[in-house]
Write a protein that holds these residues in place. Structure first.
Motif: not given
Length: 365
Positions: A92-96, A117-118, A124-125
């Motif tokens: 998710a982070w890499l794609a974002a 938990d997030i 992250t938001r």
């Protein structure tokens, strides 16, 4: 639609199985689907074996090399997709981050499979509310928790439990015949189907087994699945001298093994949505003993389709299992109610319909 799934996890479990199940279902509906995964992952060869287009890319870690690999691939292929569905934190982070540096990117939908938990950081938001068009959770409780704890708007999230193929997972005509087919002793059978990880609770089940096998010596325990805890669990069986515990390993013929069981348990204590093993067991007409972690209580309706006990409580687990092992009538009541609940709630087509709607709305925005 042209759908790209990204998955950085190299492991194997319900999350990977959901991605494969969903991808195969969407392909059958005429959509184009590709899975982007690590070359040394379990999901990559599994996708190819199932005829699902897959691409190997080194995206298993949050590092510069992985980011460059993701960005380079997306720069070349972004125009081939209408929507990206990310599944784990790393991909998710890499794609974002890669997408933030590219123009003309398709929208991203993030599926949250677990109840961990997030953190509440600004980055992250940004990931969840700016870089992501919509969030899918695998249980309503997960959706409500993200709203309560992280402030994510409910209208930006949809709960879509994993679908079960209700034509494949059905109650058997005879559990004795199912055991004979698998070469198992024809005894009443308590079973668990899960990756052998700590938080699935196998250790607590094994803590309960001495008292259970003393009270019900005619029962056997069937452990279906594999994972990092297998050696530890096998050592416990050997040290205890139990001859009524069977390890089946990972199986493709899961319905056959569920058909051999009379009672299902999953004493998980963390990282759950609605576990596929529970939904599959209920669809096969099994009563369930589990815990209320994650969104399990959305499947196991306490006192209706099964029994819920506190997590990490071997004594409570022992008593709940013993109550059902000694009461065939109650097992049948739970099984019938669970089967009806599964057929009304857990169908594969229902999941595919709802994912199509989420993808379509994300594309249209």
């Amino acid at each position: 639609m042209r759908i790209l799934h990204t998955e950085s996890s190299c492991g194997w479990g319900g999350q990977e199985i959901r991605i494969l199940t969903e991808a195969a279902g969407m392909l059958a509906r005429g959509h184009q689907v590709t899975i982007l995964a690590c070359p040394n992952s379990n999901i990559y060869p599994a996708a190819l074996e199932r005829g699902i287009p897959a691409v190997a890319l080194p995206i298993e870690k949050k590092r510069v090399g992985s980011l460059l690999a993701m960005r380079g691939w997306l720069a070349q292929h972004k125009h081939e997709f209408d929507v990206i569905n990310t599944h784990s934190s790393t991909d998710a982070w890499l794609a974002a981050v890669a997408g933030a540096t590219l123009s003309g990117m398709p929208p991203t939908v993030r599926t949250r499979h677990v109840s961990t938990d997030i953190n509440k950081s600004a980055t992250t938001r940004w990931l969840y509310l700016n870089a992501t068009r919509h969030i899918v959770t695998t249980g309503e409780r997960l959706r409500r928790t993200l709203n309560r704890d992280n402030g994510f708007p409910l209208n930006r999230m949809t709960s879509i439990p994993t679908g079960v193929d209700l034509e494949r997972f059905t109650p058997p005509l005879s559990r004795s015949a199912a055991r004979a087919k698998l070469g198992l002793a024809d005894k009443p059978t308590l079973g668990i189907l899960a990756t052998l990880r700590n938080w699935k609770g196998h250790g607590y089940l094994f803590d309960a087994w001495p008292a259970l096998t003393e009270r019900f010596p005619d029962w056997q325990l069937l452990v279906v699945g594999d994972g990092p805890q297998r050696q530890n669990l096998e050592r416990r069986v050997a040290e205890a001298g139990w001859t009524n515990v069977v390890f089946a390993g990972n199986r493709d013929d899961v319905p056959d093994w569920l058909a051999a069981m009379d009672l299902f348990t999953l004493p998980s204590y963390g990282n759950e949505g609605v576990p596929q093993g529970i939904m599959q067991a209920m669809a096969c007409g099994l009563p369930v003993v589990s815990t209320p972690v994650g969104a399990i209580a959305e499947a196991v309706l306490d006192g209706q389709t099964g029994t819920l006990v506190p997590p990490q409580d071997a004594a409570a687990l022992t008593e709940a299992l013993a109550a059902l092992m000694g009461d065939a009538t109650q097992r049948q009541r739970y099984a019938a109610a669970g089967l009806a609940h599964a057929r009304a709630t857990f169908g594969l087509e229902r999941m595919l319909d709802r994912m199509e709607a989420v993808f379509g709305a994300a594309i249209a925005r």
